[in-house]
Enzyme design. Sequence first.
Site, PDB file in Angstrom:
ATOM      1  CB  CYS A  75      -0.845   0.042   1.263  1.00 17.79           C
ATOM      2  SG  CYS A  75      -1.808  -1.454   1.540  1.00 17.79           S
ATOM      3  NE  ARG A  90       4.364   1.081  -1.500  1.00 19.31           N
ATOM      4  CZ  ARG A  90       5.374   0.279  -1.193  1.00 19.31           C
ATOM      5  NH1 ARG A  90       6.454   0.304  -1.920  1.00 19.31           N
ATOM      6  NH2 ARG A  90       5.302  -0.541  -0.173  1.00 19.31           N
ATOM      7  CD1 TRP A 124      -1.804  -5.842  -2.744  1.00 17.90           C
ATOM      8  CD2 TRP A 124      -2.624  -4.929  -4.609  1.00 17.90           C
ATOM      9  NE1 TRP A 124      -1.852  -6.822  -3.697  1.00 17.90           N
ATOM     10  CE2 TRP A 124      -2.347  -6.299  -4.836  1.00 17.90           C
ATOM     11  CE3 TRP A 124      -3.155  -4.161  -5.642  1.00 17.90           C
ATOM     12  CZ2 TRP A 124      -2.583  -6.902  -6.070  1.00 17.90           C
ATOM     13  CZ3 TRP A 124      -3.383  -4.775  -6.860  1.00 17.90           C
ATOM     14  CH2 TRP A 124      -3.097  -6.127  -7.066  1.00 17.90           C
ATOM     15  CG  ASN A 156       1.841   1.066   3.701  1.00 14.07           C
ATOM     16  OD1 ASN A 156       0.649   1.310   3.535  1.00 14.07           O
ATOM     17  ND2 ASN A 156       2.797   1.641   2.990  1.00 14.07           N
ATOM     18  N   GLY A 157       1.513  -2.770   6.014  1.00 16.24           N
ATOM     19  CA  GLY A 157       2.085  -3.909   6.743  1.00 16.24           C
ATOM     20  C   GLY A 157       0.995  -4.775   7.337  1.00 16.24           C
ATOM     21  CD  GLU A 192       5.868 -18.034 -18.048  1.00 12.41           C
ATOM     22  OE1 GLU A 192       5.069 -18.245 -18.970  1.00 12.41           O
ATOM     23  OE2 GLU A 192       5.963 -16.932 -17.482  1.00 12.41           O
ATOM     24  CE  LYS A 199       6.897 -14.483 -19.259  1.00 12.50           C
ATOM     25  NZ  LYS A 199       5.753 -14.325 -18.468  1.00 12.50           N
ATOM     26  CD  GLU A 202       5.149 -12.553 -22.273  1.00 11.00           C
ATOM     27  OE1 GLU A 202       3.966 -12.328 -22.524  1.00 11.00           O
ATOM     28  OE2 GLU A 202       5.522 -13.123 -21.232  1.00 11.00           O
ATOM     29  CG  HIS A 216       9.291 -38.454 -31.655  1.00  9.84           C
ATOM     30  ND1 HIS A 216       9.133 -39.774 -32.016  1.00  9.84           N
ATOM     31  CD2 HIS A 216       9.645 -38.462 -30.347  1.00  9.84           C
ATOM     32  CE1 HIS A 216       9.358 -40.542 -30.967  1.00  9.84           C
ATOM     33  NE2 HIS A 216       9.677 -39.769 -29.947  1.00  9.84           N
ATOM     34  CE  LYS A 226       0.077  -7.267 -15.191  1.00  7.76           C
ATOM     35  NZ  LYS A 226       1.200  -8.181 -15.395  1.00  7.76           N
TER      36      LYS A 226
HETATM   37  C1  F6R Z   1       2.425 -13.325 -20.086  1.00  6.22           C
HETATM   38  C2  F6R Z   1       1.174 -12.638 -19.892  1.00  6.22           C
HETATM   39  C3  F6R Z   1      -0.092 -13.260 -20.406  1.00  6.22           C
HETATM   40  C4  F6R Z   1      -1.011 -13.523 -19.209  1.00  6.22           C
HETATM   41  C5  F6R Z   1      -2.389 -14.034 -19.645  1.00  6.22           C
HETATM   42  C6  F6R Z   1      -3.257 -14.368 -18.452  1.00  6.22           C
HETATM   43  O1  F6R Z   1       3.505 -12.655 -19.501  1.00  6.22           O
HETATM   44  O2  F6R Z   1       1.153 -11.607 -19.295  1.00  6.22           O
HETATM   45  O3  F6R Z   1       0.155 -14.431 -21.104  1.00  6.22           O
HETATM   46  O4  F6R Z   1      -0.377 -14.458 -18.387  1.00  6.22           O
HETATM   47  O5  F6R Z   1      -3.014 -13.074 -20.431  1.00  6.22           O
HETATM   48  O6  F6R Z   1      -3.429 -13.254 -17.636  1.00  6.22           O
HETATM   49  P1  F6R Z   1      -3.986 -13.363 -16.173  1.00  6.22           P
HETATM   50  O7  F6R Z   1      -2.960 -14.109 -15.373  1.00  6.22           O
HETATM   51  O8  F6R Z   1      -4.137 -11.943 -15.714  1.00  6.22           O
HETATM   52  O9  F6R Z   1      -5.284 -14.089 -16.231  1.00  6.22           O
END
Ligand code: F6R
Length: 606
Positions: free
Chosen positions: A2, A27, A74, A100-101, A476, A480, A483, A499, A601
């Site tokens: 927070c 935050r 948060w 906070n905390g 994964e 990374k 993307e 294969h 996001k």
């Molecule tokens: C990868 C990424 C996306 C999300 C996906 C699911 O770095 O950001 O692949 O992982 O869109 O998003 P959430 O976890 O918010 O449901």
Amino acid sequence: MCGISGAVGLKNISNLLYEGIRNLEYRGYDSCGVALMNRKHLVVRKNVGGVEEFFRKENVLSVRSKIGVAHTRWATHGKVTPLNTHPFQSCDGHFALVHNGIIANFRPLKEQLLREGHAFVSETDTEVIPHLLEKFYQETHDVEAALVKVLHVLEGSYAFAFLSTHEPDQIFCARRESPLMLGIGDETKFVGSDFTAFIDQTKNAVIIDDGEYAIVSRDSYVVKNSVTLEEVEKPIVKIHWDSETSKKGGYPHYMLKEIYEQPHTVTAALDLETASVDELADLIAKGEDAYFVGVGTTYYVALFAKYIVSQLAGIFIPAISSDEFAALASVNRKSAVIAISQSGETYDTLSALKFARSRGARTGAIVNVMGSSIARLVDQVILQRSGPEICVISTKAALSQMVILIRVALRLGLKRKKLTRKEHDRALGHLQELPAIIQGILNERSGFIHRIAHKYSKTRHWLYLGRGIYYPIALESALKMKEVAYVHAEGMPGGFLKHGTLAMIDQDIYSIVFIPPRKDQELYQATLHSVEEIRARNGFVLGIHFDERGKNKELFSEELMLPPVSPLIAPILQLVIGQLFSYFTATSLKRTIDKPRSLAKSVTVG
Ligand code: F6R
């Protein structure tokens, strides 16, 4: 996480408070509130929503005041509601406080205060503090003395700041294990949970240390030790950052900051109440069949869960990408569907859950955002408490989800008697070692990974290989790379190579291989076998392994060594390397790290 911002000055400070708390929104941003002293009366306004929306709706800037504190929240304890929003007041209305905390002993304190006739309005741990201040003020008739008494009974972590009508020109604040600092302007003094709270007003700061409290007025401040009550001489620190750098804690990008936060987010994942982990394990155990769902990164987390649950609990639970769920899963009233989502808002995952519910299935989720659609929809939710993830690319949230899922798998293993209590406890012990080991890797390996990533940043095609539970790690890590660096990276199980894909291998195809610790004998040998297949065709291999240096020297083109650890936590460490490798490749290629192209996001469209 927070944010706290406070200001006391010669003129109206409500606009300064607004700027300070808006700077801290990174935050936490689920609710916001202020306490302002207006003609010796406290004006408290608070509500759910972001800072800008709150200030506008509550017309905060119209309240004129020369002293105030603000908070952006948060949520960790208690839902996102106006009543759970800071500031909190004492029953008599003489104290208003932001915090906070986590107050670890808030339950016994609250019970005692309730017995003494105090009335509580929220579900938070924080609310005990203003009530304690009121109680001790009645005994001492001195705000500072009351504060000291409060500090002697609180356990846990805190940074808090409060106003009192008994001393209407002063802000009181204190710290233990949660950052707190003062901003020293000429006409105005500030309090902040970090520099960002006041960096646009002054570059002079005083850092409050654990066990200290401060009393701040317009033209002076004093910092004292809460045990000896002696004044502490504090140096003034010059801040060289601008507000953007400060928000990133000095890191050049949120992605790196969030990768570096992982020792803390893993600790938060390990500190989650066993009861909530148990409830999710129960939901799975009670279902006749169960599914893990997620999409993008969280699909790979779901795949990780499939492996770890099979390994530790001997149950096969399919992992399905949320967008394919309706086409693939045959769910009914006896099914359990567990979703994984950082944002809790992803359209595909939300749709999969709605589909599951329409068939009568029970649903659970691991999410990072309290009050999000998924958190509200499911029967059982674990809030992972990783703090806001600002970089569009998910790192710390995904890694924490994996840790939580290991905990779920351990509980399932115990319930199904696949694990003895001793095995279960030993595994938990290994998990407890994770934060320190991740910290060590970040401290000691980042420089090397940076150099390697830079050296190979022009590579156009990468194969990411792993066997067993290292397969989701490979997938994964490859995501990374795609993307953030926009470099082609294909994740694959090591056994798949022969294969067909081997036909592609020559000196232009580069591979990264995630190698398990030697203790995982079969997987280790099988993975090295894949490496040999590539090397026999002159392919380049970057081997990430736990062996001592030079052990398989001739096998790798480049090697990256990790410290010897238990096989249970080894894949998590490999993922940290995968994250850093993509980050440093992307910086070498000058990519727009925190806002990569074509990714949002939370993807709220189908
Ligand atoms: C990868 C990424 C996306 C999300 C996906 C699911 O770095 O950001 O692949 O992982 O869109 O998003 P959430 O976890 O918010 O449901």
